[in-house]
Design an enzyme around this catalytic site. Structure first.
Site, short mmCIF file in Angstrom:
data_model
loop_
_atom_site.label_atom_id
_atom_site.label_comp_id
_atom_site.label_asym_id
_atom_site.label_seq_id
_atom_site.Cartn_x
_atom_site.Cartn_y
_atom_site.Cartn_z
N LYS A 117 0.83 -1.21 0.00
CA LYS A 117 0.00 0.00 0.00
C LYS A 117 0.87 1.26 0.00
O LYS A 117 2.08 1.19 0.27
CB LYS A 117 -0.93 -0.04 1.22
CG LYS A 117 -1.96 -1.17 1.19
CD LYS A 117 -2.87 -1.12 2.42
CE LYS A 117 -3.91 -2.23 2.41
NZ LYS A 117 -4.84 -2.13 3.58
N TYR A 134 -12.29 -1.48 -3.47
CA TYR A 134 -12.81 -1.76 -2.12
C TYR A 134 -14.34 -1.67 -2.07
O TYR A 134 -14.89 -1.42 -0.98
CB TYR A 134 -12.18 -0.81 -1.11
CG TYR A 134 -10.84 -1.29 -0.56
CD1 TYR A 134 -10.73 -2.53 0.09
CD2 TYR A 134 -9.69 -0.51 -0.66
CE1 TYR A 134 -9.52 -2.97 0.61
CE2 TYR A 134 -8.47 -0.94 -0.13
CZ TYR A 134 -8.40 -2.18 0.51
OH TYR A 134 -7.20 -2.61 1.04
N PHE A 188 -15.22 3.51 7.43
CA PHE A 188 -13.85 3.86 7.05
C PHE A 188 -13.63 3.95 5.54
O PHE A 188 -12.52 4.21 5.09
CB PHE A 188 -12.85 2.88 7.68
CG PHE A 188 -13.07 1.42 7.34
CD1 PHE A 188 -12.63 0.88 6.14
CD2 PHE A 188 -13.73 0.58 8.23
CE1 PHE A 188 -12.83 -0.46 5.83
CE2 PHE A 188 -13.94 -0.77 7.94
CZ PHE A 188 -13.49 -1.29 6.73
N ARG A 236 -1.91 -14.41 3.88
CA ARG A 236 -2.63 -13.73 4.97
C ARG A 236 -1.87 -13.92 6.30
O ARG A 236 -1.81 -13.02 7.14
CB ARG A 236 -4.05 -14.26 5.12
CG ARG A 236 -4.99 -14.01 3.94
CD ARG A 236 -5.64 -12.67 3.88
NE ARG A 236 -6.35 -12.24 5.05
CZ ARG A 236 -7.04 -11.09 5.10
NH1 ARG A 236 -7.11 -10.29 4.03
NH2 ARG A 236 -7.66 -10.73 6.19
N ASN A 248 -1.78 -0.06 7.01
CA ASN A 248 -1.26 -1.34 7.49
C ASN A 248 -0.41 -2.07 6.43
O ASN A 248 -0.33 -3.29 6.41
CB ASN A 248 -2.39 -2.21 8.04
CG ASN A 248 -3.47 -2.49 7.01
OD1 ASN A 248 -3.36 -2.07 5.87
ND2 ASN A 248 -4.50 -3.21 7.40
N HIS A 273 -1.96 -5.46 1.48
CA HIS A 273 -3.28 -6.07 1.23
C HIS A 273 -3.07 -7.49 0.74
O HIS A 273 -2.11 -7.77 0.03
CB HIS A 273 -4.04 -5.29 0.15
CG HIS A 273 -5.25 -6.04 -0.35
ND1 HIS A 273 -6.46 -5.98 0.30
CD2 HIS A 273 -5.41 -6.89 -1.39
CE1 HIS A 273 -7.32 -6.77 -0.34
NE2 HIS A 273 -6.71 -7.33 -1.36
N GLU A 300 -10.03 -9.38 -7.69
CA GLU A 300 -8.96 -8.41 -7.42
C GLU A 300 -7.81 -8.53 -8.43
O GLU A 300 -7.25 -7.52 -8.85
CB GLU A 300 -8.45 -8.59 -5.99
CG GLU A 300 -9.51 -8.19 -4.95
CD GLU A 300 -9.08 -8.44 -3.52
OE1 GLU A 300 -7.96 -8.94 -3.28
OE2 GLU A 300 -9.89 -8.13 -2.62
N1 UDP Z 1 -9.56 -0.66 7.65
C1 UDP Z 1 -9.68 0.50 8.39
N2 UDP Z 1 -10.40 0.46 9.55
C2 UDP Z 1 -11.00 -0.66 10.03
C3 UDP Z 1 -10.90 -1.84 9.26
C4 UDP Z 1 -10.18 -1.81 8.08
O1 UDP Z 1 -9.15 1.55 8.00
O2 UDP Z 1 -11.63 -0.62 11.09
C5 UDP Z 1 -8.80 -0.64 6.39
C6 UDP Z 1 -7.45 -1.36 6.47
O3 UDP Z 1 -6.53 -0.67 5.63
C7 UDP Z 1 -7.79 -2.74 5.93
C8 UDP Z 1 -8.79 -2.37 4.82
O4 UDP Z 1 -9.56 -1.30 5.39
O5 UDP Z 1 -6.64 -3.41 5.45
C9 UDP Z 1 -9.71 -3.48 4.40
O6 UDP Z 1 -10.35 -4.01 5.55
P1 UDP Z 1 -10.48 -5.59 5.73
O7 UDP Z 1 -11.42 -5.81 6.86
O8 UDP Z 1 -10.81 -6.22 4.42
O9 UDP Z 1 -9.02 -6.02 6.23
P2 UDP Z 1 -7.86 -6.86 5.50
O10 UDP Z 1 -8.52 -7.90 4.63
O11 UDP Z 1 -7.02 -5.88 4.71
O12 UDP Z 1 -7.07 -7.46 6.63
MG MG Z 2 -9.97 -7.66 3.19
#
Ligand code: UDP
Ligand code: MG
Length: 138
Positions: free
Chosen positions: A9, A49, A57, A85, A112, A115, A126
């Site tokens: 990212k 997304y 968010f 993951r 974070n 992705h 994706e």
């Molecule tokens: N995210 C955020 N706040 C939250 C949860 C998610 O900003 O409370 C962001 C974070 O960058 C995350 C992305 O949204 O990686 C997608 O969320 P997801 O739940 O799909 O998490 P991931 O699959 O990336 O672990």
């Molecule tokens: Mg996700």
């Protein structure tokens, strides 16, 4: 044989950890079969997304994802969705296991670093969102 989409990212690119992410993939014997740098527009980030469009968010996340260059990769191998993951760690870096990418480099639940797709169906969507078949080696 499974495929997944990985993104370093914009925060990861800015902080200079592209190489560190790739090193961890290589050390884990995860095959990279496509890779490029992109700079998403706000609309591209919203499309990517879309599953999160009702979440509080969403606006901030899509601003962040379109705030600078990112590196997108296709990874391939048996069980690679779950394996990657696990390397990434939990969404919230404070809950991520020691030694995971997010635990080591994330600064924020949003910023974070990486992705990774979460299931075969999302991986297919994706990967096709960023790559055509000629860009993926076999
Ligand atoms: N995210 C955020 N706040 C939250 C949860 C998610 O900003 O409370 C962001 C974070 O960058 C995350 C992305 O949204 O990686 C997608 O969320 P997801 O739940 O799909 O998490 P991931 O699959 O990336 O672990
Ligand atoms: Mg996700």
């Amino acid at each position: 044989m499974e495929r997944t989409l990985s993104i370093v990212k914009p925060d990861g690119v800015k902080r200079g950890v592209i190489g560190e992410v790739i090193k961890r993939l290589e050390e884990s014997q995860i095959n990279i079969v496509a890779m490029k740098m992109i700079y998403m527009t706000k609309n591209q980030a919203k499309g990517f997304y879309a599953v999160h469009k009702e979440r509080p968010f969403f606006g901030s996340l899509t601003d962040f994802m379109s705030s600078g260059p990112a590196v997108v990769m296709v990874l391939e191998g048996e069980g690679v969705i779950a394996r990657y993951r696990k390397l990434m760690g939990a969404t919230n870096f404070e809950e991520a296991e020691e030694g995971t990418i997010r635990r080591d480099f994330a600064t924020d639940i949003e910023k974070n670093v990486v992705h990774g797709s979460d299931a075969p169906e999302t991986a297919e969507f994706e990967i096709n969102y960023f790559f055509n078949s000629f860009e993926i080696v076999s």
